[in-house]
Design a protein around this motif. Structure first.
Motif, PDB file in Angstrom:
ATOM      1  N   ASN A   1      15.885  43.300 114.348  1.00 48.63           N
ATOM      2  CA  ASN A   1      15.875  43.214 115.803  1.00 48.63           C
ATOM      3  C   ASN A   1      15.655  41.792 116.301  1.00 48.63           C
ATOM      4  O   ASN A   1      16.206  41.409 117.320  1.00 48.63           O
ATOM      5  N   TYR A   2      14.829  41.012 115.572  1.00 45.61           N
ATOM      6  CA  TYR A   2      14.553  39.674 116.104  1.00 45.61           C
ATOM      7  C   TYR A   2      15.771  38.771 116.024  1.00 45.61           C
ATOM      8  O   TYR A   2      15.866  37.781 116.747  1.00 45.61           O
TER       9      TYR A   2
ATOM     10  N   ILE B   1      18.741  39.942 116.824  1.00 41.52           N
ATOM     11  CA  ILE B   1      19.425  40.296 118.081  1.00 41.52           C
ATOM     12  C   ILE B   1      18.741  39.580 119.240  1.00 41.52           C
ATOM     13  O   ILE B   1      19.402  39.066 120.144  1.00 41.52           O
ATOM     14  N   THR B   2      17.395  39.520 119.197  1.00 43.08           N
ATOM     15  CA  THR B   2      16.685  38.787 120.244  1.00 43.08           C
ATOM     16  C   THR B   2      17.170  37.341 120.300  1.00 43.08           C
ATOM     17  O   THR B   2      17.429  36.807 121.377  1.00 43.08           O
TER      18      THR B   2
ATOM     19  N   GLU C   1      25.159  30.493 116.058  1.00 43.75           N
ATOM     20  CA  GLU C   1      25.189  31.208 114.778  1.00 43.75           C
ATOM     21  C   GLU C   1      24.460  30.430 113.682  1.00 43.75           C
ATOM     22  O   GLU C   1      23.712  31.003 112.897  1.00 43.75           O
TER      23      GLU C   1
ATOM     24  N   LYS D   1      17.497  28.900 111.214  1.00 43.29           N
ATOM     25  CA  LYS D   1      16.153  28.895 111.793  1.00 43.29           C
ATOM     26  C   LYS D   1      15.497  30.262 111.749  1.00 43.29           C
ATOM     27  O   LYS D   1      14.311  30.386 111.509  1.00 43.29           O
ATOM     28  N   HIS D   2      16.290  31.308 112.035  1.00 42.62           N
ATOM     29  CA  HIS D   2      15.678  32.637 112.142  1.00 42.62           C
ATOM     30  C   HIS D   2      15.869  33.452 110.870  1.00 42.62           C
ATOM     31  O   HIS D   2      15.034  34.270 110.529  1.00 42.62           O
TER      32      HIS D   2
ATOM     33  N   ARG E   1      14.372  31.602 106.626  1.00 41.41           N
ATOM     34  CA  ARG E   1      12.938  31.563 106.359  1.00 41.41           C
ATOM     35  C   ARG E   1      12.384  32.956 106.080  1.00 41.41           C
ATOM     36  O   ARG E   1      11.525  33.141 105.229  1.00 41.41           O
ATOM     37  N   ASN E   2      12.917  33.930 106.815  1.00 45.52           N
ATOM     38  CA  ASN E   2      12.432  35.296 106.604  1.00 45.52           C
ATOM     39  C   ASN E   2      12.980  35.901 105.325  1.00 45.52           C
ATOM     40  O   ASN E   2      12.481  36.912 104.856  1.00 45.52           O
TER      41      ASN E   2
ATOM     42  N   ILE F   1       5.167  30.050 104.358  1.00 43.18           N
ATOM     43  CA  ILE F   1       6.423  30.588 104.880  1.00 43.18           C
ATOM     44  C   ILE F   1       6.167  31.714 105.871  1.00 43.18           C
ATOM     45  O   ILE F   1       6.751  31.761 106.939  1.00 43.18           O
ATOM     46  N   ASP F   2       5.281  32.622 105.498  1.00 47.89           N
ATOM     47  CA  ASP F   2       5.068  33.797 106.329  1.00 47.89           C
ATOM     48  C   ASP F   2       3.623  33.847 106.790  1.00 47.89           C
ATOM     49  O   ASP F   2       2.717  34.106 106.002  1.00 47.89           O
ATOM     50  N   PRO F   3       3.381  33.602 108.082  1.00 51.37           N
ATOM     51  CA  PRO F   3       1.996  33.557 108.577  1.00 51.37           C
ATOM     52  C   PRO F   3       1.258  34.868 108.391  1.00 51.37           C
ATOM     53  O   PRO F   3       0.042  34.886 108.413  1.00 51.37           O
ATOM     54  N   ARG F   4       2.005  35.973 108.199  1.00 51.71           N
ATOM     55  CA  ARG F   4       1.315  37.252 108.038  1.00 51.71           C
ATOM     56  C   ARG F   4       0.592  37.346 106.705  1.00 51.71           C
ATOM     57  O   ARG F   4      -0.275  38.170 106.507  1.00 51.71           O
TER      58      ARG F   4
ATOM     59  N   ARG G   1      -1.051  34.768 105.361  1.00 52.68           N
ATOM     60  CA  ARG G   1      -2.104  33.748 105.226  1.00 52.68           C
ATOM     61  C   ARG G   1      -3.307  34.368 104.560  1.00 52.68           C
ATOM     62  O   ARG G   1      -3.705  35.484 104.887  1.00 52.68           O
TER      63      ARG G   1
END
Lengths: 308, 351
Positions: A202-203, A205-206, A214, A220-221, A224-225, A298-301, A303
């Motif tokens: 979804n992010y 699409i955001t 593109e 950027k989006h 990294r994920n 990479i992923d703040p979740r 930490r």
């Protein structure tokens, strides 16, 4: 953060201790002795040698002596290479192996990520299919086949690069390519799978709804994920590149750790085998620590709890 | 009032392995400056596809605009290239999504996510964009914006995240804000806050809002006009009062009748039987006929046109034809309509 690191280092030491213990006793259980091949020695001579290297002591005493040396950073002396300290041997040999491993990792992961990205952007197109084919070939064919092929085509036939041996940068090119193929294929596969999934989130699409271009969406989006699973496999592979390069180093006659490891195993050079095993284990543990730190970056979740 | 957006006979299809799915089959409506149009309908009725088509966010080439025009101030968006659309999305039209838990990038600070559009569309530098982002966070009611701007989405609650999504959508003062079920994933108290927020922002910025929802309670609360969608078509469109006090289409009756109310203890809900048609092969005639207890014979043969009820109110049902039998809405629906009249629809009193 410091506390977390200190704790991790403490765990690393414990792990190394366990590995040292295990490999020490495993080696003692294995049949054979360093003297197997030396048939020309008389019984007395053998006795003198065993006595000199402490191999006649009871095993617990040998173990205690070994650990005592280990604490002081002394890995013992090699049986094979004229009583050279194992640390010196490893120190001499680590350079070429590390260089090759590093080059292969960088080349392999960059190419692989690029291939995977292209495949995920142009999904179900010829680009995607060829990238998949390259990935399948890279994972399924062993690297020594590539090594032989590369030597034959680029060194023997075309004469662009030296066939083997170590020295200049050009000596590193063929072995680097041979080593890089597996990480490249893995990186391509993982990048594609992850990116396809991420690009459907979804992010993304955001981001599109914001009017992001593109290329911005992918770099950027998206990327990294998609990186987390990728470094999870590439990290241990980085260590594997050093270990796995045993074969490649043999083929290209490179004076690296792998080549020396094989020789040591052949002649039951206990201290050198132990030292090399511990070096690999150490490399592995350090890489795992680095991966854990990278996750958080990479992923703040992810930490780490102690890292506030 | 000037027409901001005109959607004319929009048809959207998806190519699938089973064939072409006709998701939207000729939708026509317009949107005036500063007004809120609610599009309601059950899942699969084509409301989200309509909004994605306006944003040109369909998964091209599988999903595509087959026919029709989307005129934004007279310019047809359906004909824009994807590069041109990048300049319109986020600037002229922006969107608030359903699920705030997944619609923010988990690895990007929320400040950067807000600033992205500002830097792209308003040619701001980082400092200016940051300043505006702080103002936006204040506007959407996020406390301590100077701290929050440097945090990641996982450090926000669901309601706070939706506020951030609203802030992102509002960043460039869009002419149209499309809200695709913005409160569905939130719990009721937070829903009310987000609705209040959107209303207050609309008063401040004068944006038009297309509000997509299946919750009629929300519709009564926020909308000026309502379009009811069924099987890829608008079956009834009118002002909120038209739809709630004087619904004409049996499907709208069904929607109103299936709304639970607080005083409906001994009363059964008026449920719509059956399920929506398969849009791979849209039915001939009125798509709602198989589920419609008031269906006429002609419904299975010919599609009803839009009948005019009043200047603001249109409905596509043969029941409005002069030769049709006079049919009153079912008792349960009438009871609800009286309930609306007592409490007043505006202000959301009937929740």
């Amino acid at each position: 953060m410091t506390r977390y690191l200190l704790r991790r280092v403490w765990y690393m030491l414990i792990t190394l201790f366990i590995i040292a213990t295990f490999s020490f006793f495993l080696m003692k259980i294995l049949p054979g002795s360093p003297l197997n091949a030396e048939d020309k020695l008389s019984e007395e001579q053998k006795e003198i040698i065993l006595e000199k290297y402490g191999l006649n002591d009871p095993i617990p005493v040998q173990y205690a002596k070994y650990l005592g040396g280990l604490v002081k950073g002394d890995l013992g002396v090699s049986f094979k290479f004229d009583n050279t300290p194992v640390t010196a041997i490893l120190f001499d040999r680590i350079g070429p192996s590390a260089l090759l491993g590093f080059q292969a990792l960088v080349v392999g992961s960059i190419l692989g990520i690029f291939l995977g990205l292209m495949a995920s952007i142009f999904r179900n197109s010829p680009i995607d299919f060829s990238s998949t084919i390259i990935a399948v070939i890279g994972t399924s064919i062993p690297s020594f086949v590539f090594a032989g092929l590369l030597q034959y085509v680029f060194a023997v036939k075309l004469g662009w690069f030296p066939v083997a041996l170590w020295g200049e940068f050009e000596h590193t090119i063929l072995p680097t390519i041979a080593l890089a193929i597996h990480p490249m294929a893995t990186a391509a596969r993982f990048t594609r799978t992850e990116m396809v999934e991420v690009l459907h989130s979804n992010y993304i699409i955001t981001a599109r709804a914001k009017g992001v271009s593109e290329s911005g969406i992918i770099l950027k989006h998206g990327l990294r994920n998609a990186l987390i699973p990728l470094i999870t496999v590439l990290g241990p592979m980085a260590v594997g590149l050093m270990t796995g390069s045993m074969v490649i180093e043999q083929i290209f006659a490179i004076p690296g750790i792998g080549e020396q490891f094989v020789t040591s195993v052949m002649v039951n050079d206990y201290p050198t085998i132990m030292g090399t095993t511990l070096l690999f284990a150490f490399g592995f543990i350090v890489i795992i620590l680095i991966i854990d730190l990278l996750y958080g970056l990479i992923d703040p979740r992810i930490r780490l709890a102690g890292g506030k | 009032m000037s027409k901001l957006l005109e959607v004319k006979d929009l048809k959207v299809s998806f190519n699938t392995y089973n064939g072409e799915v006709h998701a939207v089959r000729g939708v026509t409506f317009d949107l005036n400056k500063g007004e809120t149009l609610a599009i309601v309908g059950e899942s699969g009725s084509g409301k989200s596809v309509t909004s994605n088509a306006i944003m040109r966010l369909l998964p091209e080439p599988h999903g595509f605009i087959k026919e029709g025009q989307i005129l934004l101030e007279g310019v047809d968006l359906a004909k824009k290239t994807s590069k041109e659309m990048q300049k319109i999305r986020g600037k002229d039209i922006s969107m608030v999504f359903q699920d705030p838990m997944s619609s923010l990038n988990p690895t990007m600070k929320i400040g950067n996510q807000i600033m992205e559009g500002l830097i792209k569309h308003q040619n701001m530098n980082k400092q200016e964009a940051r300043k505006t982002a702080l103002e936006l966070l204040t506007l959407v009611g996020i406390p301590r914006p100077d701290v929050r701007i440097n945090q990641y989405p996982h450090q926000f609650s669901g309601g706070m995240r939706q506020r951030v999504v609203v802030a992102i959508a509002l960043a460039c003062n869009p002419k149209i804000l499309i809200a695709d079920e913005p409160t569905t994933a939130l719990d009721v108290t937070i829903q009310a806050q987000i609705l209040e927020l959107m209303k207050s922002i609309q008063q401040k910025t004068d944006s038009a809002i297309i509000f997509i929802t299946h919750d009629l309670g929300v519709v009564a609360n926020v909308a000026d006009r309502v379009a009811v969608m069924y099987a890829g078509k608008i079956v009834e469109i009118g002002t909120v009062d038209d739809i709630f006090y004087n619904p004409k289409h049996p499907y709208t009756w069904g929607l109103i009748g299936s709304m639970p109310t607080l005083d409906s203890t001994d009363e059964e809900l008026f449920a719509i039987p059956g399920s929506p048609p398969n849009m791979l092969t849209p039915p001939v005639g009125d798509a709602f006929a198989p589920r419609n207890q008031f269906a006429l014979e002609i419904d299975t043969v010919m599609e009803p046109p839009m009948f005019k009820v009043s200047d603001t109110h249109y409905a596509a049902t043969w029941l409005l034809h002069e030769d049709a039998p006079k049919i009153e809405p079912p008792a349960a629906v009438k009871h609800r309509m009286q309930g609306f009249a007592q409490t007043g629809t505006k202000g959301g009193g009937k929740r």
